[in-house]
Design a protein around this motif. Structure first.
Motif, PDB file in Angstrom:
ATOM      1  N   LEU A 129      18.325   0.639  40.401  1.00  0.00           N
ATOM      2  CA  LEU A 129      17.334   1.300  41.248  1.00  0.00           C
ATOM      3  C   LEU A 129      17.087   2.735  40.787  1.00  0.00           C
ATOM      4  O   LEU A 129      15.944   3.217  40.818  1.00  0.00           O
ATOM      5  CB  LEU A 129      17.815   1.285  42.705  1.00  0.00           C
ATOM      6  N   TRP A 130      18.167   3.411  40.342  1.00  0.00           N
ATOM      7  CA  TRP A 130      17.992   4.779  39.868  1.00  0.00           C
ATOM      8  C   TRP A 130      17.126   4.810  38.615  1.00  0.00           C
ATOM      9  O   TRP A 130      16.248   5.670  38.487  1.00  0.00           O
ATOM     10  CB  TRP A 130      19.358   5.389  39.590  1.00  0.00           C
ATOM     11  N   TRP A 131      17.369   3.887  37.685  1.00  0.00           N
ATOM     12  CA  TRP A 131      16.560   3.844  36.477  1.00  0.00           C
ATOM     13  C   TRP A 131      15.103   3.517  36.787  1.00  0.00           C
ATOM     14  O   TRP A 131      14.179   4.050  36.167  1.00  0.00           O
ATOM     15  CB  TRP A 131      17.130   2.814  35.503  1.00  0.00           C
ATOM     16  N   ARG A 132      14.875   2.634  37.735  1.00  0.00           N
ATOM     17  CA  ARG A 132      13.493   2.318  38.122  1.00  0.00           C
ATOM     18  C   ARG A 132      12.798   3.538  38.714  1.00  0.00           C
ATOM     19  O   ARG A 132      11.631   3.808  38.412  1.00  0.00           O
ATOM     20  CB  ARG A 132      13.497   1.166  39.124  1.00  0.00           C
ATOM     21  N   ALA A 133      13.526   4.253  39.584  1.00  0.00           N
ATOM     22  CA  ALA A 133      12.937   5.461  40.167  1.00  0.00           C
ATOM     23  C   ALA A 133      12.646   6.501  39.100  1.00  0.00           C
ATOM     24  O   ALA A 133      11.598   7.164  39.120  1.00  0.00           O
ATOM     25  CB  ALA A 133      13.879   6.028  41.238  1.00  0.00           C
ATOM     26  N   LEU A 134      13.560   6.639  38.127  1.00  0.00           N
ATOM     27  CA  LEU A 134      13.321   7.583  37.029  1.00  0.00           C
ATOM     28  C   LEU A 134      12.105   7.165  36.204  1.00  0.00           C
ATOM     29  O   LEU A 134      11.274   8.016  35.834  1.00  0.00           O
ATOM     30  CB  LEU A 134      14.567   7.657  36.141  1.00  0.00           C
ATOM     31  N   ARG A 136       9.534   5.428  37.248  1.00  0.00           N
ATOM     32  CA  ARG A 136       8.313   5.694  38.027  1.00  0.00           C
ATOM     33  C   ARG A 136       7.976   7.179  38.024  1.00  0.00           C
ATOM     34  O   ARG A 136       6.797   7.552  37.951  1.00  0.00           O
ATOM     35  CB  ARG A 136       8.505   5.189  39.460  1.00  0.00           C
ATOM     36  N   SER A 137       9.002   8.034  38.084  1.00  0.00           N
ATOM     37  CA  SER A 137       8.740   9.475  38.061  1.00  0.00           C
ATOM     38  C   SER A 137       8.147   9.907  36.720  1.00  0.00           C
ATOM     39  O   SER A 137       7.171  10.677  36.672  1.00  0.00           O
ATOM     40  CB  SER A 137      10.042  10.243  38.324  1.00  0.00           C
ATOM     41  N   ILE A 138       8.719   9.404  35.628  1.00  0.00           N
ATOM     42  CA  ILE A 138       8.183   9.748  34.307  1.00  0.00           C
ATOM     43  C   ILE A 138       6.761   9.227  34.146  1.00  0.00           C
ATOM     44  O   ILE A 138       5.875   9.920  33.613  1.00  0.00           O
ATOM     45  CB  ILE A 138       9.103   9.183  33.209  1.00  0.00           C
ATOM     46  N   GLN A 139       6.526   8.011  34.651  1.00  0.00           N
ATOM     47  CA  GLN A 139       5.174   7.458  34.557  1.00  0.00           C
ATOM     48  C   GLN A 139       4.179   8.292  35.362  1.00  0.00           C
ATOM     49  O   GLN A 139       3.040   8.523  34.915  1.00  0.00           O
ATOM     50  CB  GLN A 139       5.180   6.014  35.049  1.00  0.00           C
ATOM     51  N   ALA A 140       4.596   8.749  36.551  1.00  0.00           N
ATOM     52  CA  ALA A 140       3.706   9.578  37.360  1.00  0.00           C
ATOM     53  C   ALA A 140       3.395  10.901  36.654  1.00  0.00           C
ATOM     54  O   ALA A 140       2.248  11.372  36.671  1.00  0.00           O
ATOM     55  CB  ALA A 140       4.353   9.835  38.729  1.00  0.00           C
ATOM     56  N   ILE A 141       4.414  11.501  36.013  1.00  0.00           N
ATOM     57  CA  ILE A 141       4.180  12.761  35.282  1.00  0.00           C
ATOM     58  C   ILE A 141       3.210  12.546  34.133  1.00  0.00           C
ATOM     59  O   ILE A 141       2.275  13.335  33.912  1.00  0.00           O
ATOM     60  CB  ILE A 141       5.520  13.339  34.791  1.00  0.00           C
TER      61      ILE A 141
END
Length: 299
Positions: A129-134, A136-141
């Protein structure tokens, strides 16, 4: 004989009445009709029913007898087409027979589905879950960055120049760091060291000599060998130099005070000799204190 043939045909026609038949029984009748057609026996087509009725556990079906009637009325000697039709119907009825149910089928299916390859995927762990959240954050940036550069074409050039300069600077930093690392105190040349046959006093003198020349790393190494040779002379360590610093420490596992003092010498040696860190006067002073604790004169 002719009378018996007519009687047999009448019985066959009666068996083919509209009454509901099982698929297997009708298939047998169709094959008998195929034999009748092949033999060319005379028969009145009007005695045939309008359709054969066959039942299954699911529904009731009706099969028209019109093709057979038409062939019998035509008096044709070519029976291939109608016989092929009858054989096809019989084969279809054979395939429609209910399959025998295996009482153990459900248990076998359960065992198959219980195998690891058929198990549902395990829920994601906290790490997943942490890797998925990371991600998604990189993709949003990246999405915001590309959206900004898309709306400001000139910013693309600025971004590329910044990326180029930053990459070049990072490469230069790595090269300088590697160069400075190589310029640090490297392994001492064997020709610069005293002979290993020297006693602890000679090693201490060599340590003071290296200190006066400003070579603290070499001085610390001489302090280490002074401690080792002192313990060898006392019979605490074996009289050879085939062991590494950590192996010498393991040989002193039952002598805590001596092990602690030699441990200081080993740590300082590894720090400046193997890790290539720059030692200072405090490191050398701690080595001299450790020599005193081992009972070695440092004057």
């Amino acid at each position: 004989m002719r009378a018996w043939s007519q009687l047999w045909l009448l019985l066959l026609a009666a068996a083919a009445s509209p009454a509901q038949q099982r698929p297997a029984d009708l298939a047998a009748d169709l094959r008998r009709w195929s034999a009748v057609v092949e033999e060319g026996k005379p028969f009145d087509p009007n005695l045939l029913p309008e359709a054969w009725s066959v039942g299954s556990p699911d529904a009731l079906y009706s099969i028209s007898t019109a093709p057979l009637k038409a062939h019998l009325q035509s008096g044709s000697k070519d029976h291939r087409a109608v016989r092929a039709w009858l054989e096809l119907l019989a084969a279809s009825l054979d395939d429609s027979n209910p399959v025998q149910w295996d009482p153990s089928a459900a248990e076998k299916l359960s065992r198959i589905l219980a195998r690891p390859e058929f198990r549902p995927p395990a829920p994601p762990s906290n790490w997943d879950l942490w890797w998925r959240a990371l991600g998604r954050s990189i993709q949003a940036i990246l999405d915001r960055l590309f959206a900004f550069t898309g709306s400001h074409p000139s910013s693309i050039q600025v971004f590329l120049w910044v990326l180029l300069i930053g990459s070049s600077g990072f490469l230069v930093y790595l090269l300088m760091r590697s160069w400075r690392h190589e310029q640090r105190t490297g392994p001492l040349s064997p020709g610069r060291l005293p002979e290993l046959s020297l006693n602890s006093g000679a090693w201490v003198a060599a340590a003071h000599s290296a200190r006066r020349q400003g070579d603290i790393a070499r001085s610390i190494q001489c302090c280490y060998w002074a401690g080792v040779t002192h313990l060898q002379a006392a019979g605490t360590l074996p009289p050879h130099f085939a062991h590494t610093p950590r192996e010498y420490l393991r040989l002193l596992s039952g002598k805590h005070e001596l092990r602690a003092a030699l441990g200081v010498l080993c740590t300082r040696l590894e720090h400046c000799w193997y890790a290539r860190a720059t030692p200072d006067d405090q490191d050398l002073a701690s080595c001299l204190v450790a020599l005193k604790e081992l009972g070695c004169s440092v004057d």
